[in-house]
Enzyme design. Sequence first.
Site, short mmCIF file in Angstrom:
data_model
loop_
_atom_site.label_atom_id
_atom_site.label_comp_id
_atom_site.label_asym_id
_atom_site.label_seq_id
_atom_site.Cartn_x
_atom_site.Cartn_y
_atom_site.Cartn_z
N ALA A 48 1.75 -10.29 18.27
CA ALA A 48 2.86 -10.65 17.37
C ALA A 48 4.20 -10.71 18.11
O ALA A 48 4.99 -11.64 17.89
CB ALA A 48 2.93 -9.64 16.23
N HIS A 86 0.82 -1.22 0.00
CA HIS A 86 0.00 0.00 0.00
C HIS A 86 0.85 1.26 0.00
O HIS A 86 0.41 2.32 0.46
CB HIS A 86 -0.95 0.00 1.20
N CYS A 98 4.32 21.45 -3.07
CA CYS A 98 5.59 21.25 -3.79
C CYS A 98 6.07 22.62 -4.29
O CYS A 98 5.29 23.57 -4.34
CB CYS A 98 5.27 20.30 -4.94
P1 NAD Z 1 -6.53 -3.87 10.41
O1 NAD Z 1 -6.45 -2.58 11.16
O2 NAD Z 1 -7.70 -4.10 9.56
O3 NAD Z 1 -6.45 -5.10 11.44
C1 NAD Z 1 -5.49 -5.21 12.44
C2 NAD Z 1 -5.40 -6.68 12.85
O4 NAD Z 1 -4.36 -6.80 13.82
C3 NAD Z 1 -6.66 -7.25 13.49
O5 NAD Z 1 -6.96 -8.50 12.90
C4 NAD Z 1 -6.28 -7.44 14.97
O6 NAD Z 1 -6.92 -8.56 15.58
C5 NAD Z 1 -4.78 -7.67 14.85
N1 NAD Z 1 -3.99 -7.34 16.05
C6 NAD Z 1 -4.29 -6.51 17.07
N2 NAD Z 1 -3.28 -6.45 17.96
C7 NAD Z 1 -2.30 -7.27 17.49
C8 NAD Z 1 -1.02 -7.63 17.95
N3 NAD Z 1 -0.48 -7.12 19.09
N4 NAD Z 1 -0.29 -8.52 17.21
C9 NAD Z 1 -0.81 -9.04 16.07
N5 NAD Z 1 -2.02 -8.73 15.57
C10 NAD Z 1 -2.75 -7.84 16.28
O7 NAD Z 1 -5.17 -3.97 9.61
P2 NAD Z 1 -4.87 -4.41 8.12
O8 NAD Z 1 -5.42 -5.77 7.90
O9 NAD Z 1 -3.43 -4.17 7.95
O10 NAD Z 1 -5.67 -3.41 7.18
C11 NAD Z 1 -5.66 -2.05 7.42
C12 NAD Z 1 -5.07 -1.12 6.35
O11 NAD Z 1 -4.70 0.07 7.04
C13 NAD Z 1 -3.82 -1.61 5.72
O12 NAD Z 1 -4.04 -1.57 4.37
C14 NAD Z 1 -2.70 -0.59 6.06
O13 NAD Z 1 -2.22 0.01 4.87
C15 NAD Z 1 -3.37 0.49 6.81
N6 NAD Z 1 -2.74 0.84 8.13
C16 NAD Z 1 -1.40 0.79 8.30
C17 NAD Z 1 -0.84 1.11 9.52
C18 NAD Z 1 0.66 1.02 9.68
O14 NAD Z 1 1.38 1.23 8.73
N7 NAD Z 1 1.15 0.66 10.87
C19 NAD Z 1 -1.65 1.48 10.59
C20 NAD Z 1 -3.04 1.56 10.38
C21 NAD Z 1 -3.57 1.21 9.13
ZN ZN Z 2 5.22 19.57 -8.05
#
Ligand code: NAD
Ligand code: ZN
Length: 248
Positions: A233, A120, A149
């Site tokens: 995790a 993403h 920019c």
């Molecule tokens: P999501 O927010 O939909 O789901 C998060 C998942 O993590 C859930 O299934 C939850 O049960 C699980 N979870 C909660 N605590 C946890 C832990 N300690 N260890 C492991 N798992 C845990 O996330 P998604 O499926 O990645 O989809 C969301 C979209 O949002 C993605 O496309 C991403 O691009 C974006 N996003 C990214 C970030 C980041 O870069 N850190 C943060 C927020 C959203």
């Molecule tokens: Zn520009």
Amino acid sequence: MDHLIQRAVKHLAAAQNAVALTGAGISIESGIPPFRGKGGLWEKFDPMEIAHIDALIRDPARVWKILVKDLKDIIDRAAPNDGHKGLARLEKLGILKTVITQNIDGLHQMAGNTDVIEFHGTFAWQRCMKCDRRIETRKVDASVLPPRCGCSGILRPDAVFFGEMIPPVALWRSQEVTARCDVMLVVGTSAVVQPAASMPILAKQAGAVVIEINPEPTPLTGVVCDFLILGDAGAIMNRIISGLEAQR
Ligand code: NAD
Ligand code: ZN
């Protein structure tokens, strides 16, 4: 639970070509909130109102104020946790080849993984909506929103908004490494955002063992994934790494 850790250790120890698919959950222990679930941004905002490309085009200042600036400040302060470090260790052990991440926070690279597919895109870079020039986010002056920019075009995160296409190279490479993997770790993703959520399905079709690490079941649990190790995790990765290192 011990039995499931042992099962994961057994499969990973035998793997030649493991791949991980990660989501926002792996970065929660680094202080970055997820979008869905408890404490998630979507409890407060409608995703279509702030994370859709149409919202960005309609009112970029609002999207910057609600979504980009806060997330950027949080990401700037964040460091990899034991979940990211465990995946980096798995690469050092010669087991994990590629991380496909839905995250835009750069923490896998910071932890030491060398082949990270940013499915993403990333928040580490901004892109001009007029001339397409890329600028490192840390060099952007966000005191006036939306930042611009030198050509006067509006800067936007080099990340994929709802309604936009996955960067073709990221999609193509993800499909390619997935089709070749023998073990896929699915860590911290709710597995509802497509097409990322279809990677474990492709891995299963290709004959890989699919192992999920998440404190909650997902739509893939019991259907596509061979087994789910319930928990955070960081703690689970620590136990898997200890198990693997004890065998060496
Ligand atoms: P999501 O927010 O939909 O789901 C998060 C998942 O993590 C859930 O299934 C939850 O049960 C699980 N979870 C909660 N605590 C946890 C832990 N300690 N260890 C492991 N798992 C845990 O996330 P998604 O499926 O990645 O989809 C969301 C979209 O949002 C993605 O496309 C991403 O691009 C974006 N996003 C990214 C970030 C980041 O870069 N850190 C943060 C927020 C959203
Ligand atoms: Zn520009």
